[in-house]
Design an enzyme around this catalytic site. Structure first.
Site, PDB file in Angstrom:
ATOM      1  N   ASN A 201       0.726  -1.316   0.021  1.00  0.00           N
ATOM      2  CA  ASN A 201       0.015  -0.075   0.087  1.00  0.00           C
ATOM      3  C   ASN A 201       1.083   1.169   0.062  1.00  0.00           C
ATOM      4  O   ASN A 201       1.794   1.574   0.888  1.00  0.00           O
ATOM      5  CB  ASN A 201      -0.799   0.133   1.295  1.00  0.00           C
ATOM      6  CG  ASN A 201      -2.014   1.075   1.248  1.00  0.00           C
ATOM      7  OD1 ASN A 201      -1.605   2.149   0.848  1.00  0.00           O
ATOM      8  ND2 ASN A 201      -3.136   0.912   1.924  1.00  0.00           N
ATOM      9  N   CYS A 206      -5.426   3.159  -2.413  1.00  0.00           N
ATOM     10  CA  CYS A 206      -6.930   2.696  -2.091  1.00  0.00           C
ATOM     11  C   CYS A 206      -7.257   1.380  -3.058  1.00  0.00           C
ATOM     12  O   CYS A 206      -6.965   0.233  -2.875  1.00  0.00           O
ATOM     13  CB  CYS A 206      -7.802   3.936  -2.180  1.00  0.00           C
ATOM     14  SG  CYS A 206      -7.501   5.165  -3.322  1.00  0.00           S
ATOM     15  N   HIS A 453     -11.388   1.499   3.236  1.00  0.00           N
ATOM     16  CA  HIS A 453     -10.558   0.123   2.853  1.00  0.00           C
ATOM     17  C   HIS A 453     -11.038  -0.696   2.060  1.00  0.00           C
ATOM     18  O   HIS A 453     -12.297  -1.015   1.666  1.00  0.00           O
ATOM     19  CB  HIS A 453     -10.315  -0.651   4.067  1.00  0.00           C
ATOM     20  CG  HIS A 453      -9.013  -1.602   4.233  1.00  0.00           C
ATOM     21  ND1 HIS A 453      -7.669  -0.925   3.887  1.00  0.00           N
ATOM     22  CD2 HIS A 453      -9.132  -2.877   3.969  1.00  0.00           C
ATOM     23  CE1 HIS A 453      -6.886  -2.007   3.877  1.00  0.00           C
ATOM     24  NE2 HIS A 453      -7.685  -3.169   4.005  1.00  0.00           N
ATOM     25  N   ASP A 470      -5.797  -8.593   0.459  1.00  0.00           N
ATOM     26  CA  ASP A 470      -5.974  -7.231   1.307  1.00  0.00           C
ATOM     27  C   ASP A 470      -4.393  -6.666   1.269  1.00  0.00           C
ATOM     28  O   ASP A 470      -3.703  -6.879   2.436  1.00  0.00           O
ATOM     29  CB  ASP A 470      -6.342  -7.741   2.684  1.00  0.00           C
ATOM     30  CG  ASP A 470      -6.564  -6.435   3.362  1.00  0.00           C
ATOM     31  OD1 ASP A 470      -6.249  -5.418   3.083  1.00  0.00           O
ATOM     32  OD2 ASP A 470      -7.075  -6.544   4.646  1.00  0.00           O
TER      33      ASP A 470
END
Length: 1114
Positions: A201, A206, A453, A470
């Site tokens: 990330n 996003c 998220h 994720d």
């Protein structure tokens, strides 16, 4: 990824959830003690330590709280300590800010994490149904140890005693918390556990990571990307194909998570704003369009269309004549409605729903004129890979804001688009193609409308095994987690302690699917194909192998860092290079000198040989000095290394030099040059010798530079070295010069004149001290210089500050820059701005400070002489900004501050327009003075007309101001102030007449009453029927018959409508005569809102809307 959203936002149910960003997130800050008595209860036994509980916090003397933030006492849920954090006056917004906080975050072990679903509420103590409650979920960690709502509810509503949120100045806050189990995030090895790796990330990307993983796991797409022609000379950051090839290669062969920065740079989205201004659908299209363009003329041309492109037909078909218009269009994804649809099939039904064009909306057909017609869409063909964008985010016209739709919405594992005899297909569709699809990916958004998220559930081979991607973490998941748990809707959590509180917690599920990817059954063998190294260009394999080796080398260096010492060697050349350019104080910036990475066990004498090779300075010509940090925070060469020390290892020496910083060893290399400018051996330093460094200042050029160093005898005097200093400076031997010692520069500059006749020991000079010198200036020469001597120049350098000025009207654009001094007082700053703007009167300049967290102007401007220095204007909590906002006033600021400025909307008795007047009066003036001032500015219907001033908020009248009320405390920031003539009928009320409130309202999609338009008063007479009242209302508002016949009339009390019949006696419903609380009972006019929408300034409340409605209804 979690986004922080700059306040303020419109209040709404799914408003953005953010960690409060008023201070750094390392842990709770010391809190000011609040003069408030707060009590609290937890509806669950602490001994049992339940996984869910309700905490109640009663805060007394709420309006008298004089703190920025306030914590509740600690309560236990799920084995953890929690507390509620509120900002009673808002966290830099005009709303109450409220968060759930991990109470012991500062003392928890590294890598801690906990997950909770929770709701926060401010209880309405008069009418519980008006309680404001918002819920969310969050994984708390060291970076985000609190989470909640920056804009929880408007302060104007909270502090209004008539609303019921403050009762006897007491506020009641409730927190429902349910703790869930969290898997250890830090020890998880995705590659080992799943065979796949995640994406890093990078801070603002996003939705991108989940989309890239989805595209990567469509092997046919990945293979096509690998086959796009690229060359070894391309740079990934400038080539989308190469950047994507590189990313996919690393996802396929790397053992750890992969970075995305090169890819985002390659398509120009390399800033936080780029991602904030787009959504996942736009990113998908940008990527596909750019790849499609790059594939043209290559072996993979047309791949994007083959995979993702489908076609539909828009048609309009006349009912009474033989005429049909059609238009074929292509699509790469379909946007499906979620609101009002229970599942994907219902959305497709809605997509192909036939609209009838009739009445005022007839279709104009060529040759046939206006005709009744049917309008709709049918599909010609669907693509092999079907991408469905679920419309979870919609614009709510009633609330004038974006909202997230968290309704339950189901999607099947197998999707049959041939169902019901091909109801979605157009007549020309190829019926031999079987449109049966199987679910490949579910992209999920967790959070509110302004951020949250993103992650994805994918089954790469279409087997029964799902995986959750994720960001950096990949885990195996079951089908229920990927499908049913992403439908959205509500989840009910039972209370674990029924004896304490029987009511269950209901939480909206903020995690739900927003994009689905289906693969057609008949195409899955082709699409889920094999991709291996032979599909990857050789130059790409070589490049990426080299990158992996470099990465491995860095990793190795990091792992072996404890075996090495970094030695930073400063030389005269560094001082010459830096002083007067990069630095002015002290001698050198150690981060810009030559660094050596040396094994700790290496003998220092061997290191000297490394230095000899690097700088060409023989070992016998080197002398190294240790640096020392002095008590006054300066950093100077302190003493040369001894022979014994030079015989030690580098590691031992480092420990001698600096116990506080074990990673680095900082040295100064002393070298002397002979007449041939080659290094010569150094004589041994005598005990009474002092090493001094010299800087030369030119007051005419305002330049400071390093000119060299000298050894002097402690017993000697400066007068003895003046000739040498003139030689270093290039001056005549007998030039008169002044000497100053540079002592320190933090927090203030200290630079003192040196007595040339006093010996060096008497002047307290020692090794490493700095002497600055300059020519002596006489009389006229002094006047020509801004900073005639070294102390004044160093003071200037220390305090100079370049400030970026922005017009308050354009707060995002730098307009001009001024070099000022941090010590400039208020007057000097505004005089500089006025001078730049060619403004004669500096007192007409008003400045506003910058909020470093929201990147916006602070809500309140700086008062006239309200701060002492420029530094006070630029500081915001523990951060310093270089931005100020300015505005040019029409009157001097001191005069303006003595006045109260109000914006008043004047509603003419007979004309339609609304004019907003700015009223300025002394603060001690009354409402009567305001009305007298308005009378001089407006045209009245007759000379003796009386005016009144009303307070209007969200299309309801809250107050008629008494004429004697002082204006100082009237707030027009959130409320609309309305002035109007008092109708004659209101002046002559009979004993049984009633003055009632009349409001316009409509019902939103959830059947809630929503007020709009201009509220007004109406006199009703005893025995008067609704039919009679309606005639007067229609005449007053001048509504045409065909429109008015659609209106409904209702008596509303506490928001509940009771619809009236024409024969009903209206006055029987309105028995209360008091004005206080009258907003709870009113006559409601229910009809659609047909008035044109207008934009309006933020500080005007609903002014702009008021103008539009005034024209429609008055």
């Amino acid at each position: 990824m979690t986004l922080m959203t700059p306040p303020p936002m419109e209040p709404e149910d799914d408003e953005m959830l953010v960690p409060h960003s008023d201070f750094p997130a390392e842990g709770p800050q010391p809190m000011e003690v609040a003069p408030a008595e707060a009590t609290s209860t937890v509806d669950a036994q602490a001994a049992d330590d339940p996984p869910s509980a309700r905490f109640t916090w009663t805060i007394e003397n709420f309006s008298r709280l004089n703190v920025k933030k306030l914590y509740s006492e600690i309560f236990f849920v799920g084995g953890y300590k929690w507390r509620v954090l509120i900002f009673p006056k808002g966290n830099n917004v005009d709303h109450l800010s409220m968060y759930l906080d991990v109470a012991d975050s500062a003392t928890l072990p590294y890598g801690w994490s906990r997950y909770a679903q929770f709701s926060l509420a401010v209880i309405n103590q008069i009418h519980n149904k008006y309680t404001v409650r918002k819920d969310t979920q969050h994984q708390f960690n060291v970076r985000e140890s609190d989470w909640g709502f920056t804009s929880f509810m408007p302060l104007s509503e909270l502090y209004d005693p008539g609303r019921g949120y403050l009762f006897n100045d007491t506020c009641v806050v409730e927190a429902d918390v349910a703790v869930r189990r969290v898997v250890d995030y830090w020890s998880h090895d995705s590659k080992k556990e799943t065979g796949y790796v995640g994406l890093k990330n990078q801070g603002a990307t996003c939705y991108m990571n989940s989309l890239l993983q989805t595209l990567y796991h469509i092997p046919y797409f990945r293979k096509a990307v690998y086959h796009m022609p690229t060359t070894e000379n391309d740079m990934p950051s400038g080539s989308i194909p190469l950047a994507l090839q590189s990313l996919f290669y690393k996802l396929q062969y790397s053992d750890t998570s992969v970075a995305t920065k090169e890819l985002t740079k390659s398509f120009g989205w390399d800033t936080y704003d780029s991602f904030m201004q787009h959504d996942v659908q736009e990113l998908n299209r940008v990527l596909c369009e750019k790849l499609e363009d790059k594939m043209k003329g290559t072996v993979v041309e047309g791949t994007i269309q083959q995979l993702f492109e489908g076609h539909h037909m828009n048609y309009i078909e006349c009912i009474n004549v033989d005429y049909k218009s059609t238009r074929k269009e292509s699509f790469y994804d379909l946007q499906l409605d979620v609101k009002g649809c229970r599942d994907v099939y219902a959305s497709f039904d809605k997509y192909v729903e036939v609209e009838r064009l009739e009445g005022d909306n007839k279709y104009h057909a060529e040759q046939y004129g206006l005709q009744d017609a049917r309008k709709g869409v049918l599909f010609i063909d669907f693509p092999p890979v079907l991408q469905l964008q679920l419309k979870r985010f919609e614009y709510d016209f009633i609330r004038d804001t974006m909202v997230k739709i968290n309704d339950r919405y189901e999607f099947p594992l197998q999707l049959d688009l041939d169902r019901e005899n091909g109801k979605y297909l157009s007549p020309e569709a190829d019926r031999s193609v079987r449109n049966l699809y199987t679910l490949h990916s579910v992209l999920v958004h967790s959070g509110g409308v302004h951020g949250g998220h993103y992650y994805a559930y994918i089954r790469p081979t279409l087997s029964d095994q799902w995986f959750k991607f994720d960001d950096e973490r990949v885990t195996k998941e079951d089908m229920k987690r990927a499908l049913e748990e992403q439908y959205g809707g509500e989840e009910e959590l039972p209370q674990t302690n029924p004896g304490f509180n029987n009511s269950p917690f209901k939480f909206t599920k903020y995690s739900n699917a927003y994009m689905l990817v289906y693969i057609r059954e008949s195409d899955k063998e082709k699409i889920i194909c094999n991709v291996d190294e032979k599909d990857i260009a050789e130059h790409l394999r070589i490049r990426l192998k080299k990158e992996q080796e470099e990465k491995e080398q860095k990793r190795k260096e990091k792992a072996e860092a404890h075996l090495y010492t970094i030695i930073k060697v400063a030389r005269d050349e560094d001082l010459v290079e830096q002083i007067g350019r990069d630095i002015y104080f002290d001698l050198v910036d150690h981060d810009k000198v030559r660094c050596f990475r040396i094994q700790k066990q290496m003998a220092f004498n061997l290191f000297k040989e490394e230095v000899a090779k690097e700088f060409g300075i023989p070992v016998q010509c080197q002398r190294f000095w240790l640096w020392a940090k002095r008590q006054n925070h300066t950093y100077r060469p302190n003493r040369p290394l001894t022979v014994h020390e030079e015989g030690q290892s580098v590691g031992q020496l480092r420990e001698v030099s600096n116990k506080a910083n074990n990673a680095e060893l900082k040295l100064f290399l002393e070298v002397d040059l002979g007449l041939d400018l080659h290094p010569v051996p150094l004589p041994e330093k005598a005990k009474d010798e002092i090493l001094l460094f010299f800087k030369l200042y030119d007051p005419f050029k305002e330049e400071l530079r390093y000119v060299g160093r000298l050894f002097v005898k402690a017993s000697g005097k400066p007068i003895e070295i003046l000739g040498k200093l003139n030689e270093l400076a290039g001056f005549a031997p007998d030039e008169e010069i002044e000497l100053f010692e540079e002592i320190k520069f933090e927090p203030n500059v200290m630079c003192e004149h040196i007595d040339k006749k006093l010996n060096f020991r008497g002047s307290q000079l020692e090794d490493g001290d700095i002497i600055c010198f300059q020519k002596s200036l006489q009389g006229q020469n002094i006047d020509q210089c801004r900073y005639p001597d070294i102390p004044s120049f160093l003071e200037y350098v220390h305090n100079r500050q370049v400030v970026r000025f922005r017009s308050l009207e354009k707060p995002k654009e730098d307009e001009f820059c001024l070099e000022l001094s941090k010590q400039n007082n208020y007057d000097e700053v505004v005089e500089s701005v006025a001078r730049h703007l060619s403004l004669d009167d500096p007192s007409k300049i008003r400045l506003t400070s910058h909020n470093c967290y929201s990147q916006q102007p602070k809500p309140q401007p700086i008062k006239y002489r309200g701060v002492e220095h420029l530094t006070d204007m630029l500081i915001h909590y523990n951060q310093t900004s270089d931005i100020l906002y300015y505005e040019v006033l029409d009157i001097p600021l001191p005069e303006l501050q003595g006045l109260k400025t109000l914006k008043v909307a004047f509603h003419h008795a007979t004309k339609e327009e609304v004019v907003i007047h700015t009223i300025r009066l002394p603060k001690q003036s009354t409402v009567g003075d305001v009305i007298n001032d308005i009378k001089t500015k407006v045209e009245l219907s007759h000379p003796d007309a009386e005016l009144r001033l009303l307070e209007v908020f969200y299309h309801k009248i809250y107050k008629i101001f008494p004429l004697h009320e002082k204006i100082e405390n009237i707030n027009d920031q959130y409320w609309t102030l309305r002035a109007e003539e008092i109708p004659e009928e209101e002046k002559n009320l009979g004993p049984h007449d009633r003055l009632i409130h009349v409001y316009h309202f409509m019902k939103d999609t959830s059947q809630n009453q929503v007020n709009f338009g201009e509220p007004f008063f109406l006199v009703i007479h005893e025995g008067e029927t609704l039919a009679e009242v309606k005639l007067r209302i229609q005449k007053k508002l001048q509504v045409p018959d065909e429109e008015f016949i659609k209106w409904k009339f209702a008596f509303l009390s506490l928001g509940r409508p009771e619809y009236l019949q024409d024969s009903d006696i209206v006055s029987t419903r309105f028995q209360r005569r008091d004005v206080y609380g009258a907003w709870e009972q009113y006559l409601g006019l229910e009809h659609s809102d047909n008035a044109p929408k207008r934009s309006y300034a933020a500080n005007q409340g609903p002014f702009g809307i008021a103008m539009a409605y005034k024209k429609h209804f008055n």
